[in-house]
Design an enzyme around this catalytic site. Structure first.
Site, PDB file in Angstrom:
ATOM      1  N   PRO A  10       1.118  -0.900   0.077  1.00  0.00           N
ATOM      2  CA  PRO A  10       0.241   0.074   0.025  1.00  0.00           C
ATOM      3  C   PRO A  10       0.786   1.114  -0.178  1.00  0.00           C
ATOM      4  CG  PRO A  10      -0.723  -1.277   1.741  1.00  0.00           C
ATOM      5  CD  PRO A  10       0.782  -2.260   0.870  1.00  0.00           C
ATOM      6  N   ASN A  11       0.452   1.996  -0.550  1.00  0.00           N
ATOM      7  CA  ASN A  11       0.961   3.391  -0.590  1.00  0.00           C
ATOM      8  C   ASN A  11       2.163   3.706  -1.578  1.00  0.00           C
ATOM      9  OD1 ASN A  11      -1.578   4.874   0.817  1.00  0.00           O
ATOM     10  ND2 ASN A  11      -0.077   3.807   2.426  1.00  0.00           N
ATOM     11  N   ARG A  18       5.136  11.330  -2.480  1.00  0.00           N
ATOM     12  CA  ARG A  18       4.944  10.657  -0.466  1.00  0.00           C
ATOM     13  C   ARG A  18       5.755  11.306   0.091  1.00  0.00           C
ATOM     14  NH1 ARG A  18       4.676   4.538   1.176  1.00  0.00           N
ATOM     15  NH2 ARG A  18       4.160   4.774   3.710  1.00  0.00           N
ATOM     16  N   TYR A  23      10.936   9.063   1.120  1.00  0.00           N
ATOM     17  CA  TYR A  23      10.963   8.181   0.604  1.00  0.00           C
ATOM     18  C   TYR A  23      11.805   8.772  -1.220  1.00  0.00           C
ATOM     19  CZ  TYR A  23       7.843   6.102   3.886  1.00  0.00           C
ATOM     20  OH  TYR A  23       7.359   5.330   4.820  1.00  0.00           O
ATOM     21  N   ASN A  74       8.572  -5.556  -0.632  1.00  0.00           N
ATOM     22  CA  ASN A  74       7.852  -4.174   0.257  1.00  0.00           C
ATOM     23  C   ASN A  74       6.943  -3.830   0.382  1.00  0.00           C
ATOM     24  OD1 ASN A  74       8.299  -1.806   1.701  1.00  0.00           O
ATOM     25  ND2 ASN A  74       9.199  -0.864  -0.014  1.00  0.00           N
ATOM     26  N   ALA A  77       3.311  -1.130   4.787  1.00  0.00           N
ATOM     27  CA  ALA A  77       2.647  -0.404   5.995  1.00  0.00           C
ATOM     28  C   ALA A  77       2.387  -2.113   6.786  1.00  0.00           C
ATOM     29  CB  ALA A  77       1.598   0.370   6.081  1.00  0.00           C
ATOM     30  N   ASP A  87       1.300 -15.777   6.897  1.00  0.00           N
ATOM     31  CA  ASP A  87       1.521 -17.049   6.374  1.00  0.00           C
ATOM     32  C   ASP A  87       1.410 -17.084   4.609  1.00  0.00           C
ATOM     33  OD1 ASP A  87       0.493 -17.886   9.068  1.00  0.00           O
ATOM     34  OD2 ASP A  87      -1.750 -17.290   8.539  1.00  0.00           O
ATOM     35  N   GLU A  98      13.047  -9.413   1.999  1.00  0.00           N
ATOM     36  CA  GLU A  98      12.004  -8.559   2.459  1.00  0.00           C
ATOM     37  C   GLU A  98      12.644  -7.196   2.759  1.00  0.00           C
ATOM     38  OE1 GLU A  98      11.092  -8.818   6.934  1.00  0.00           O
ATOM     39  OE2 GLU A  98      10.064  -6.047   6.469  1.00  0.00           O
ATOM     40  N   HIS A 100      12.967  -2.156   2.505  1.00  0.00           N
ATOM     41  CA  HIS A 100      12.222  -1.383   2.885  1.00  0.00           C
ATOM     42  C   HIS A 100      12.832  -0.015   2.686  1.00  0.00           C
ATOM     43  CE1 HIS A 100       9.255  -2.999   5.152  1.00  0.00           C
ATOM     44  NE2 HIS A 100       9.664  -3.966   5.795  1.00  0.00           N
ATOM     45  N   ILE A 101      12.082   0.925   2.062  1.00  0.00           N
ATOM     46  CA  ILE A 101      13.544   2.063   1.590  1.00  0.00           C
ATOM     47  C   ILE A 101      14.127   2.470   2.177  1.00  0.00           C
ATOM     48  CG2 ILE A 101      13.455   3.811   0.425  1.00  0.00           C
ATOM     49  CD1 ILE A 101      11.160   2.652  -1.286  1.00  0.00           C
ATOM     50  N   ARG A 107      12.571   4.882  12.820  1.00  0.00           N
ATOM     51  CA  ARG A 107      11.466   5.487  13.078  1.00  0.00           C
ATOM     52  C   ARG A 107      10.356   5.238  13.998  1.00  0.00           C
ATOM     53  NH1 ARG A 107       9.075   5.059   7.410  1.00  0.00           N
ATOM     54  NH2 ARG A 107       7.581   7.091   7.719  1.00  0.00           N
TER      55      ARG A 107
HETATM   56  C1  DQA Z   1       8.360   1.000   3.908  1.00  0.00           C
HETATM   57  C2  DQA Z   1       8.616   1.613   5.117  1.00  0.00           C
HETATM   58  C3  DQA Z   1       6.869   1.022   6.200  1.00  0.00           C
HETATM   59  O1  DQA Z   1       7.314   0.944   7.335  1.00  0.00           O
HETATM   60  C4  DQA Z   1       5.750   2.063   5.347  1.00  0.00           C
HETATM   61  O2  DQA Z   1       4.826   2.046   5.655  1.00  0.00           O
HETATM   62  C5  DQA Z   1       5.460   2.378   3.731  1.00  0.00           C
HETATM   63  C6  DQA Z   1       7.145   2.153   3.296  1.00  0.00           C
HETATM   64  C7  DQA Z   1       9.594   1.345   3.508  1.00  0.00           C
HETATM   65  O3  DQA Z   1      10.164   1.656   1.891  1.00  0.00           O
HETATM   66  O4  DQA Z   1      10.262   2.386   3.955  1.00  0.00           O
HETATM   67  O5  DQA Z   1       5.207   1.927   3.507  1.00  0.00           O
HETATM   68  O6  DQA Z   1       8.088   0.000   3.879  1.00  0.00           O
END
Ligand code: DQA
Length: 148
Positions: A10-11, A18, A23, A74, A77, A87, A98, A100-101, A107
């Site tokens: 999401p997002n 954003r 990011y 990624n 949230a 699962d 996994e 994350h940017i 944080r």
């Molecule tokens: C994220 C970190 C998450 O906590 C956040 O909710 C995101 C982006 C990152 O790529 O840093 O949407 O996954």
């Protein structure tokens, strides 16, 4: 077949607009293009998937079958909330990373918990957009090491 699936939660479709101080300014499409250029150089194929819906991500994971040698996720949230994605990831047989940017551990406290981390092979975070390329390279490396 050297195909890697990159799932974005999401997002992440809002990258470039954003919270750019966290990011960065690249859009998800630009990141995808960078990944395509890099993967071609190392003879890999990349497929991108983005959804704001938990159920679509679960269906995407369930549909992976034996089509990919690696998964980069990624979960955004949903990383911090989704037992369903946890699962589903358990069922995926290929190498899983996994990403994350940002660095979620630097944080808010609610980002310190990941339901994804226990069910992947490795985690790359906090390096900006380069986490995508770094993860592709990592999958190549671990697969080659496994074949040595
Ligand atoms: C994220 C970190 C998450 O906590 C956040 O909710 C995101 C982006 C990152 O790529 O840093 O949407 O996954």
């Amino acid at each position: 077949m050297n195909k890697i699936l990159v799932i974005n939660g999401p997002n992440l479709n809002m990258l470039g607009e954003r919270e750019t101080e966290i990011y960065g300014k690249k859009t998800l499409n630009q990141i995808k293009e960078d990944c395509e250029v890099f993967s071609q150089k190392i003879n890999y194929e990349i497929e991108f998937f983005q959804s704001n819906s938990e159920s679509e991500i679960i269906e995407c994971l369930q549909g992976m079958e034996n089509k990919y040698v690696g998964l980069i996720i990624n979960a955004a949230a949903l990383t911090h909330t989704s037992i369903s994605i946890h699962d589903s990831l358990k069922i995926v047989g290929c190498k899983k990373i996994e990403i994350h940017i940002s660095n979620p551990y630097s944080r808010e406290n609610f980002r310190n918990k990941s339901f994804v981390s226990p069910v992947v092979d490795g985690i790359i975070s906090g390096l900006g957009h380069s986490v995508y390329i770094t993860a592709i390279f990592a999958i190549k490396q671990i697969l080659e090491q496994a074949n040595e």
